[in-house]
Scaffold this motif. Structure first.
Motif, PDB file in Angstrom:
ATOM      1  N   SER A 112       0.840  -1.209   0.000  1.00  0.00           N
ATOM      2  CA  SER A 112       0.000   0.000   0.000  1.00  0.00           C
ATOM      3  C   SER A 112       0.871   1.254   0.000  1.00  0.00           C
ATOM      4  O   SER A 112       0.583   2.222  -0.711  1.00  0.00           O
ATOM      5  CB  SER A 112      -0.927   0.009   1.213  1.00  0.00           C
ATOM      6  OG  SER A 112      -1.838  -1.063   1.144  1.00  0.00           O
ATOM      7  N   ASP A 144      -5.095  -1.396  -5.207  1.00  0.00           N
ATOM      8  CA  ASP A 144      -4.592  -1.967  -3.953  1.00  0.00           C
ATOM      9  C   ASP A 144      -5.534  -3.058  -3.467  1.00  0.00           C
ATOM     10  O   ASP A 144      -6.536  -2.770  -2.822  1.00  0.00           O
ATOM     11  CB  ASP A 144      -4.469  -0.842  -2.910  1.00  0.00           C
ATOM     12  CG  ASP A 144      -3.641  -1.273  -1.712  1.00  0.00           C
ATOM     13  OD1 ASP A 144      -3.220  -2.454  -1.662  1.00  0.00           O
ATOM     14  OD2 ASP A 144      -3.416  -0.427  -0.830  1.00  0.00           O
ATOM     15  N   GLU A 145      -5.225  -4.289  -3.794  1.00  0.00           N
ATOM     16  CA  GLU A 145      -6.087  -5.438  -3.460  1.00  0.00           C
ATOM     17  C   GLU A 145      -7.547  -5.136  -3.801  1.00  0.00           C
ATOM     18  O   GLU A 145      -8.422  -5.207  -2.934  1.00  0.00           O
ATOM     19  CB  GLU A 145      -5.926  -5.804  -1.979  1.00  0.00           C
ATOM     20  CG  GLU A 145      -4.479  -6.117  -1.614  1.00  0.00           C
ATOM     21  CD  GLU A 145      -4.314  -6.645  -0.195  1.00  0.00           C
ATOM     22  OE1 GLU A 145      -5.187  -7.403   0.252  1.00  0.00           O
ATOM     23  OE2 GLU A 145      -3.325  -6.289   0.451  1.00  0.00           O
TER      24      GLU A 145
HETATM   25 MG   LIG Z   1      -2.029  -2.937   1.973  1.00  0.00          MG
END
Ligand SMILES: [Mg+2]
Ligand SMILES: Nc1ncnc2c1ncn2[C@@H]1O[C@H](COP(=O)(O)OP(=O)(O)O)[C@@H](O)[C@H]1O
Length: 235
Positions: free
Chosen positions: A53, A174-175
């Motif tokens: 992140s 991000d994911e």
């Molecule tokens: Mg993360």
């Protein structure tokens, strides 16, 4: 890097970022180098807490590195003023978070149209584009719904449409499907990849899912502050 890498849209050069001071300091990114070419889709793997992140926020000009440079279309962003960075982010970058971060009081249509209007488009043009993107994501019947009235998968599709609305050169995610059940995650991911491939934009996508990572052009792995390249086939 080998030849044919000249058409770079995003470069990270010697990026350093840590948190805390003195004995409690953790070095999260230790001189990270990375290059993303036009149209390339790269999976970012790494254990939880490895700094994925942090890296995406720095690449997305949402945070500054302690040292090193983020270069977008050949322009170094670290020395830019805040307003220049914001302009660069709006024009060239789209960001999808693990949680949708949609504005709760606005409809799906408004959530996708607003960033375009902030970038200077008329409401009519912005809504046309929003309707087109939401349609491509299978949400034509949901444009007037607010986030609370949408399922998790639908919310994330709206977030994807919002990220792509201003026609960025680079998508950072991000994911993006990390919060969805596996079936929904697979379907949303297919939508995302179809849009990315269809528009030819470059993407860096953090994921824990090896099946998804295998479908991308390259895989990089973040561990102990270093980024290394691995072969998608070896996952
Ligand atoms: Mg993360
Ligand atoms: N704002 C912050 N303040 C202090 N520590 C942070 C902050 N953001 C991230 N960290 C720490 O940096 C490390 C990497 O975090 P993160 O980038 O969120 O990793 P990942 O996304 O790979 O799970 C973790 O140890 C995390 O606790």
């Amino acid at each position: 890097m080998a030849g044919g890498r000249k058409d770079l849209v995003l470069e990270l050069r010697q990026i350093v970022r840590g948190f805390g001071l003195g004995e409690t300091r953790i070095d999260v990114l230790k001189k990270i180098n990375f290059q993303l070419a036009r149209g390339e889709v790269v999976a970012l793997l790494g254990p939880s807490g490895s700094g994925k992140s942090t890296l995406l926020h720095i690449a997305g000009l949402l945070e500054k590195p302690e040292s090193g440079d983020v270069v977008i279309h050949g322009k170094a962003c670290t020395t830019m003023s805040d307003s220049q960075r914001t302009a660069m982010r709006r024009k060239e970058l789209g960001f999808v978070y693990q949680f949708h971060h949609l504005l709760p009081e606005f409809t799906a249509m408004e959530n996708v149209a607003l960033p375009q209007m902030i970038a200077g488009k008329s409401r009519r043009k912005a809504e046309e584009k929003a309707a087109q993107l939401l349609g491509e994501l299978g949400l034509s019947a949901r444009v007037a719904h607010q986030p609370m009235q949408l399922s998790g998968g639908e919310q994330q599709r709206v977030a994807i449409a919002r990220a792509l609305a201003n026609g960025p050169a680079v998508l950072l995610a991000d994911e993006p499907t990390g919060n969805l059940d596996p079936r929904t995650a697979g379907a949303v991911f297919e939508n995302l990849m179809a849009l990315v491939r269809g528009t030819g934009l470059a993407a860096l996508i953090a994921t824990h899912n090896f099946d998804l990572a295998r479908t991308m052009d390259r895989v990089v792995r973040l561990e102990d502050g270093h980024l290394s390249e691995s072969a998608p086939g070896a996952l």
